[in-house]
Design a protein around this motif. Structure first.
Motif, PDB file in Angstrom:
ATOM      1  N   THR A 165       0.794  -1.135   0.167  1.00 17.85           N
ATOM      2  CA  THR A 165       0.032   0.012   0.026  1.00 17.85           C
ATOM      3  C   THR A 165       0.951   1.433   0.181  1.00 17.85           C
ATOM      4  O   THR A 165       0.443   2.275  -0.006  1.00 17.85           O
ATOM      5  N   SER A 215     -12.251 -10.850   3.264  1.00 16.73           N
ATOM      6  CA  SER A 215     -13.418 -10.209   2.959  1.00 16.73           C
ATOM      7  C   SER A 215     -14.395 -11.031   1.997  1.00 16.73           C
ATOM      8  O   SER A 215     -15.546 -10.376   1.568  1.00 16.73           O
ATOM      9  N   SER A 246      -8.466   0.195  -2.615  1.00 18.80           N
ATOM     10  CA  SER A 246      -8.014   0.911  -3.727  1.00 18.80           C
ATOM     11  C   SER A 246      -6.778   0.576  -4.123  1.00 18.80           C
ATOM     12  O   SER A 246      -6.061   1.109  -5.011  1.00 18.80           O
ATOM     13  N   ASN A 247      -5.899  -0.088  -3.172  1.00 15.52           N
ATOM     14  CA  ASN A 247      -4.505  -0.497  -3.695  1.00 15.52           C
ATOM     15  C   ASN A 247      -4.145  -1.401  -4.470  1.00 15.52           C
ATOM     16  O   ASN A 247      -3.074  -2.019  -4.738  1.00 15.52           O
ATOM     17  N   ASP A 287     -10.602  -1.729   7.875  1.00 13.46           N
ATOM     18  CA  ASP A 287     -11.445  -1.567   6.948  1.00 13.46           C
ATOM     19  C   ASP A 287     -10.824  -1.601   5.507  1.00 13.46           C
ATOM     20  O   ASP A 287     -10.106  -1.128   5.105  1.00 13.46           O
ATOM     21  N   LYS A 339     -12.388  -2.414   2.643  1.00 14.19           N
ATOM     22  CA  LYS A 339     -13.146  -1.516   1.538  1.00 14.19           C
ATOM     23  C   LYS A 339     -12.334  -0.493   1.357  1.00 14.19           C
ATOM     24  O   LYS A 339     -12.158  -0.305   0.133  1.00 14.19           O
ATOM     25  N   THR A 340     -11.654   0.294   2.161  1.00 11.26           N
ATOM     26  CA  THR A 340     -10.951   1.522   1.793  1.00 11.26           C
ATOM     27  C   THR A 340      -9.439   1.141   1.417  1.00 11.26           C
ATOM     28  O   THR A 340      -8.997   1.606   0.551  1.00 11.26           O
ATOM     29  N   LEU A 341      -9.015   0.193   1.906  1.00 16.36           N
ATOM     30  CA  LEU A 341      -7.648  -0.531   1.225  1.00 16.36           C
ATOM     31  C   LEU A 341      -7.874  -1.046   0.152  1.00 16.36           C
ATOM     32  O   LEU A 341      -6.536  -0.999  -0.586  1.00 16.36           O
ATOM     33  N   ASP A 389      -6.740 -10.030   3.876  1.00 14.04           N
ATOM     34  CA  ASP A 389      -8.154  -9.583   3.678  1.00 14.04           C
ATOM     35  C   ASP A 389      -8.810 -10.818   3.123  1.00 14.04           C
ATOM     36  O   ASP A 389      -8.870 -11.412   2.053  1.00 14.04           O
TER      37      ASP A 389
END
Length: 350
Positions: free
Chosen positions: A42, A124, A262-263, A256, A258-260, A122
């Motif tokens: 990231t 998710s 984007s990487n 979170d 969902k925010t990460l 992750d």
């Protein structure tokens, strides 16, 4: 009709239902489908090898991040799978963390020597935490060594002496203290995990109790990991350390992702594992009746094909129902059940 026996009687199908789930996955995903499990960074990698950011392994639903993978691309298995436990249950030879060690070599090859951020997994793709009912193993989109730690228990040299343990993989995720003893010759095996504790750093502790008869052959007492994503994060960190890549402990707070996400772009990939084709996975599921793998199929279908983020397993079952209905299998079963219901209505005393 020449002869009939119990034709109107319904039976519990048991593990034969694995044919339905695995067959649907094979048809809808395709025999050549491969899972791509990737690790992203990231932040930038500095000249001194410091990663200014997190390292995130994104679970793809691959059920075989283990030592099943053979050099020719096939998946090996034992007839009595290690998830079940018992004297005939065996783990495969080789390193159960071979995929995680390969990840760590790829990360090191990118010039990363120190991770200033966090090491995360992750998971998710679909929620983890539900235990499948056959062996109690936790269902998750990240599956390292079938989400168990293999614990092979052997009797001691004398009655009453401590049993001997062989644990694989060796990891700080779980500390197992043994209070199990060597029992009388011919006595019944009784091995259980008690006093399971979640430690502040996210690791676990448990006590093995019970007994194993003197002179008996070694028996498998697999420990099902309660949090596969944390287990995977810790063994990944340990594998990275072996390659000279230092990092802090995986965080225990909620992340979170969902925010990460984007990487998660191609230029940030630092490692990738591509699975053998799905047809190899289906062999494992059906030949050893692998409960975790079969129970994961509806989740995989719901996430990968239905693209759901809620009631994912139900979405997978819906896809299975559509497929089987298209083949007229479900309709035939419903027709037979309707016939039976009519018989019972006509004969209330039955």
């Amino acid at each position: 009709m020449v002869y009939e026996l119990n034709s109107p009687q319904l039976f519990v199908p048991g593990s034969t239902t694995k044919l339905l789930s695995a067959g649907t996955a094979l048809e809808l995903l395709g025999a050549d489908y491969r899972f791509h499990t990737k690790i992203y960074r990231t932040g930038p990698i500095q000249k001194d090898g410091t990663l200014q950011g997190d390292l995130i392994l994104v679970a793809s639903g691959d059920l075989n991040l283990s030592n099943r993978i053979q050099p020719d691309g096939t998946l090996a298995f034992e007839d009595e799978d290690h998830s079940y436990g018992g004297p005939d249950s065996k783990g495969l030879p080789g390193d159960p963390l071979q995929v995680m060690r390969d990840f760590s070599r790829q990360v090191a090859a990118k010039g990363i020597k120190r991770i200033k951020g966090r090491v995360l997994v992750d998971a998710s793709l679909f929620p983890e935490g539900v235990r499948e009912l056959g062996t109690g193993v936790v269902i998750s989109p990240i599956v390292v060594n079938d989400n168990v730690v293999d614990v092979v228990v052997s009797p001691g040299p004398t009655e009453g002496s401590p049993v001997q343990l062989k644990i694989a993989p060796q990891t700080a995720y779980i500390t197992i203290t043994s209070q199990a003893k060597t029992g009388k010759a011919g006595s019944k095996t009784s091995l259980d995990y008690e006093n399971e504790t979640l430690n502040p750093d996210g690791t676990r502790s448990a006590t093995l109790t019970g007994s194993l008869a003197i002179g008996s052959k070694p028996t498998m007492a697999s420990y099902p990991v309660p949090e596969p994503s944390r287990f995977a994060a810790i063994v990944l960190m340990e594998a990275l350390k072996e390659q000279g890549v230092t990092s802090t402990h995986a965080p225990t707070e909620q992340i979170d992702f969902k925010t990460l996400a984007s990487n998660y772009i191609p230029e940030n990939i630092v490692a990738e594992h591509i699975s053998p084709p799905l047809r190899e996975e289906v062999k494992v599921t059906l030949k050893v009746s692998q409960n975790l793998h079969a129970s994961s199929m509806p989740f995989l279908l719901g996430a990968l094909l239905a693209h759901k983020d809620k009631q994912i397993d139900q979405a997978g079952f819906d896809l299975e129902n559509e497929f089987l209905t298209r083949l007229a299998l479900i309709l035939a079963a419903l027709h037979r059940a309707t016939e039976l219901a009519g018989t019972l209505t006509s004969h209330p005393t039955s």
